[in-house]
Design a protein around this motif. Structure first.
Motif, short mmCIF file in Angstrom:
data_model
loop_
_atom_site.label_atom_id
_atom_site.label_comp_id
_atom_site.label_asym_id
_atom_site.label_seq_id
_atom_site.Cartn_x
_atom_site.Cartn_y
_atom_site.Cartn_z
N GLN A 35 0.83 -1.21 0.00
CA GLN A 35 0.00 0.00 0.00
C GLN A 35 0.86 1.26 0.00
OE1 GLN A 35 -2.30 -0.90 3.55
NE2 GLN A 35 -4.12 -1.38 2.31
N VAL A 36 1.89 1.26 0.83
CA VAL A 36 2.75 2.44 0.91
C VAL A 36 3.51 2.64 -0.39
CG1 VAL A 36 4.81 3.40 2.03
CG2 VAL A 36 2.99 2.40 3.43
N ALA A 37 3.97 1.55 -1.00
CA ALA A 37 4.69 1.67 -2.28
C ALA A 37 3.79 2.25 -3.36
CB ALA A 37 5.21 0.30 -2.70
N GLU A 38 2.53 1.80 -3.39
CA GLU A 38 1.58 2.30 -4.37
C GLU A 38 1.33 3.80 -4.17
OE1 GLU A 38 -2.64 0.70 -6.10
OE2 GLU A 38 -2.48 0.94 -3.91
N LEU A 39 1.14 4.20 -2.91
CA LEU A 39 0.87 5.61 -2.61
C LEU A 39 2.12 6.46 -2.77
CD1 LEU A 39 -1.52 5.19 0.44
CD2 LEU A 39 -2.12 5.97 -1.86
N ASP A 40 3.29 5.86 -2.44
CA ASP A 40 4.54 6.58 -2.67
C ASP A 40 4.72 6.89 -4.16
OD1 ASP A 40 5.28 6.72 -0.03
OD2 ASP A 40 6.66 5.03 -0.10
N GLU A 41 4.40 5.92 -5.00
CA GLU A 41 4.55 6.09 -6.44
C GLU A 41 3.61 7.18 -6.95
OE1 GLU A 41 4.27 3.46 -10.58
OE2 GLU A 41 3.78 2.57 -8.63
N PHE A 42 2.40 7.22 -6.40
CA PHE A 42 1.45 8.26 -6.82
C PHE A 42 1.88 9.62 -6.28
CE2 PHE A 42 -2.68 10.53 -6.33
CZ PHE A 42 -2.97 10.61 -7.67
N SER A 43 2.48 9.64 -5.09
CA SER A 43 3.11 10.83 -4.51
C SER A 43 2.15 12.01 -4.41
CB SER A 43 4.34 11.22 -5.34
OG SER A 43 5.08 12.21 -4.67
N LEU A 44 1.05 11.79 -3.74
CA LEU A 44 0.08 12.87 -3.54
C LEU A 44 0.62 13.84 -2.49
CD1 LEU A 44 -2.85 13.82 -4.19
CD2 LEU A 44 -3.55 12.61 -2.10
N GLU A 45 0.52 15.15 -2.79
CA GLU A 45 0.99 16.18 -1.87
C GLU A 45 -0.13 16.60 -0.93
OE1 GLU A 45 4.04 17.17 -1.67
OE2 GLU A 45 4.79 16.11 -3.45
N ALA A 46 0.25 17.24 0.16
CA ALA A 46 -0.75 17.77 1.10
C ALA A 46 -1.58 18.84 0.40
CB ALA A 46 -0.05 18.36 2.32
N ASP A 47 -2.89 18.77 0.55
CA ASP A 47 -3.86 19.72 -0.04
C ASP A 47 -3.89 19.66 -1.57
OD1 ASP A 47 -4.66 20.72 2.46
OD2 ASP A 47 -3.02 22.17 2.47
N GLU A 48 -3.22 18.66 -2.16
CA GLU A 48 -3.20 18.60 -3.63
C GLU A 48 -4.59 18.32 -4.18
OE1 GLU A 48 -1.16 16.12 -7.34
OE2 GLU A 48 -0.45 15.80 -5.29
N PHE A 49 -5.35 17.48 -3.50
CA PHE A 49 -6.68 17.14 -4.02
C PHE A 49 -7.52 18.40 -4.19
CE2 PHE A 49 -11.17 16.33 -3.02
CZ PHE A 49 -11.51 15.59 -4.15
#
Length: 558
Positions: A194-208
């Protein structure tokens, strides 16, 4: 030393007040009269477990009060000082009250304390050697305790105990982490994915929030441009009448009227300001419109990323705006598991180091025990000669066994060995010694230990069971000799031992109106002779037994 003992409503004692003296005190009495009641009451006053069954049937509560002189007892004084229980006198008063409900209250110098505190203080005041001490002698743990008591190496025992407790603490932590690691193994694999998948997507704080706004803006860019152009024409750029030209005209009209009525100047000023505001707004609209970029590729990129955010949110069962925090939480959980693994590696090193420190402390304790065992072995052998066991051999076999599982007592295996007849090999006490021989060996050890340990009052409760004749006489002399340096209280049924006392108490009981009453009184001169004569000849006292009693008193006191 023990000065006085007051007993109220305890067992068959109604009310008893005993004054004690130094030296050796012998306690005798008829069978069943309760010779050991004073000892039992004193044990209770020193913190032993209370039992409502010990209360006299006609009473609601029992009370025992013991008074000690602690002038020469620095450890007892230190205990009282540390617990703020000391007084200005050299005396210390212990009190125990037992209610019919089974509850008990304990007091030291009038201050309420716990029974465990009574017991701890009691260890500095009295040592009680019971009539079953010889049975304990068959247990290896008690044999080891005797060696330690004789050696007096408390600091070495404490070092071993502390290292063992530290070792246990580390082992418990290690075991807990291992179990948790096993339980978290599957969880760790899932977290890593899960962490690897989210790390790859690399969402920033408040990016959404930002990308959602950008998507909305890009998707409505044409509408925005059209609106900006239309309104800009109306405000500023349209040929003919515009909002700006109308405001300018109105401002001029009211400015010209101020010469007629000065109160209109405020209106003129507001209109002039409105002209400036419209001009400024028009410039910003033009600048904004120039910057609007109708970029279909960027819109596609933004919509793809927004779609991915929505997919990942559904997959992780969180709202899109919570995905970033969820990612950080998963990373923290994974870090914790990783840190647990690192702690396990550290613990393995600490356990090895602590085990080594424990073994060193246990080895030092073992060396001290070995030296003391050799000395104690010689002293016991010499005492056995005095106790009519001239052909007996005694040995203490002490073997360090580092391979044993660590424990608070060290790694020594011990065995008391004896040979009771010439030509017989040394064997374990339980296999060879008779009851009488075991009693004598036990008594010899207790006397030797008592001479070594600095407890001010020693109580021997019928430890002379199984001996008689010359041996009993020798036992009496041993206890009397011990009484020269320590207060000795001895419950006995043997005339030879009773004669050895510097003073003697007689315990008797009587039944009045169906109730049993026990009394205890000191014997002087003729009364003591009569009691010794009774012990010699039974209930029938004759001039012959009196003469024997007088002679025995003279011999034992010599």
């Amino acid at each position: 030393m023990l000065i006085s003992l007051e007993i109220s409503n305890f067992a068959i004692v109604n009310d008893l007040n005993i004054e004690w003296r130094d030296g050796m005190t012998a306690i005798t009495g008829e069978t069943g009269a309760g010779k050991s009641i004073a000892i039992d009451a004193l044990s209770l006053c020193l913190g032993e477990r209370a039992d409502a069954g010990a209360i006299r049937p006609s009473a609601d509560r029992a009370q025992i009060v013991a008074q000690f002189n602690i002038q020469q007892l620095p450890k007892a004084q230190q205990f009282l000082k540390e617990h703020m229980l000391n007084n200005d006198e050299h005396d210390c008063i212990l009190r125990r009250v037992i209610s019919r409900s089974g509850r008990s209250k304990s007091y030291i110098n009038g201050v309420s304390v716990t029974a465990s505190q009574l017991k701890e203080l009691g260890e500095y005041l009295i040592a009680i050697h019971g009539q079953h001490a010889h049975q304990l002698l068959l247990k290896t743990e008690h044999q080891l305790h005797l060696i330690d008591a004789y050696a007096g190496h408390t600091h070495l025992q404490t070092a071993v105990k502390n290292q063992f407790q530290h070792y246990q603490q580390l082992q418990r932590e290690y075991s807990t982490l291992l179990k948790e690691q096993q339980a978290k193994a599957a969880q760790q694999q899932l977290l890593e994915y899960q962490v690897a998948e989210l790390d790859e997507f690399s969402l920033e704080a408040d990016e959404f929030k930002q990308i959602e706004e950008e998507q909305y803006r890009l998707s409505h860019s044409q509408t925005i441009i059209n609106t900006c152009q239309h309104e800009l024409m109306s405000l500023y750029e349209q040929d003919g009448t515009t909002v700006l030209s109308q405001l300018q005209h109105s401002a001029q009209q009211f400015n010209s009227l101020t010469s007629v009525d000065s109160s209109l100047s405020n209106i003129a000023q507001l209109l002039e300001e409105a002209v400036v505001q419209v001009e400024e707004a028009s410039r910003e609209i033009r600048d904004y419109a120039d910057q609007i970029d109708q970029d279909p590729l960027r819109l596609q990129e933004v919509e793809d990323r927004l779609s991915k955010i929505m997919d990942l949110s559904r997959k992780h069962h969180v709202r899109p705006e919570e995905l970033y925090e969820h990612h950080q939480s998963l990373k923290a959980q994974l870090d914790n598991i990783s840190s647990d693994n690192a702690r396990i590696d550290i613990l393995e090193q600490e356990i090895a180091q602590t085990l080594s420190a424990y073994q060193q402390a246990a080895l030092a304790l073992s060396d001290s025990r070995s030296q003391s065992a050799k000395k104690l072995q010689k002293l016991i052998s010499a005492s056995m000669d005095d106790l009519a066991m001239k052909h007996c051999k005694f040995a203490i076999e002490l073997q360090p066994k580092p391979e044993l599982r660590p424990n608070s007592e060290g790694f020594d295996a011990i065995e008391f060995l004896v040979s009771t007849n010439p030509g017989q090999p040394l064997q374990a006490l339980a296999k060879v010694a008779s009851g009488g021989e075991l009693s004598r060996i036990s008594l010899a050890i207790q006397v030797i230990i008592a001479e070594k340990v600095t407890t001010p009052t020693l109580i021997f409760d019928e430890v002379d069971v199984g001996i008689s004749g010359p041996t009993a006489s020798q036992v009496g002399k041993l206890l009397r000799k011990l009484g020269k340096s320590t207060q000795v209280i001895c419950v006995t049924h043997l005339p030879q031992v009773a004669c050895s006392g510097h003073q003697q108490f007689f315990v008797s009981k009587k039944v009045i109106k169906g109730e049993t009453f026990t009394s205890m009184k000191p014997l002087e001169d003729a009364h003591r002779v009569d009691e010794i004569a009774r012990l010699i000849g039974g209930e029938s006292i004759s001039e012959t037994t009196r003469a024997s009693a007088k002679e025995l008193l003279a011999i034992q006191a010599a």
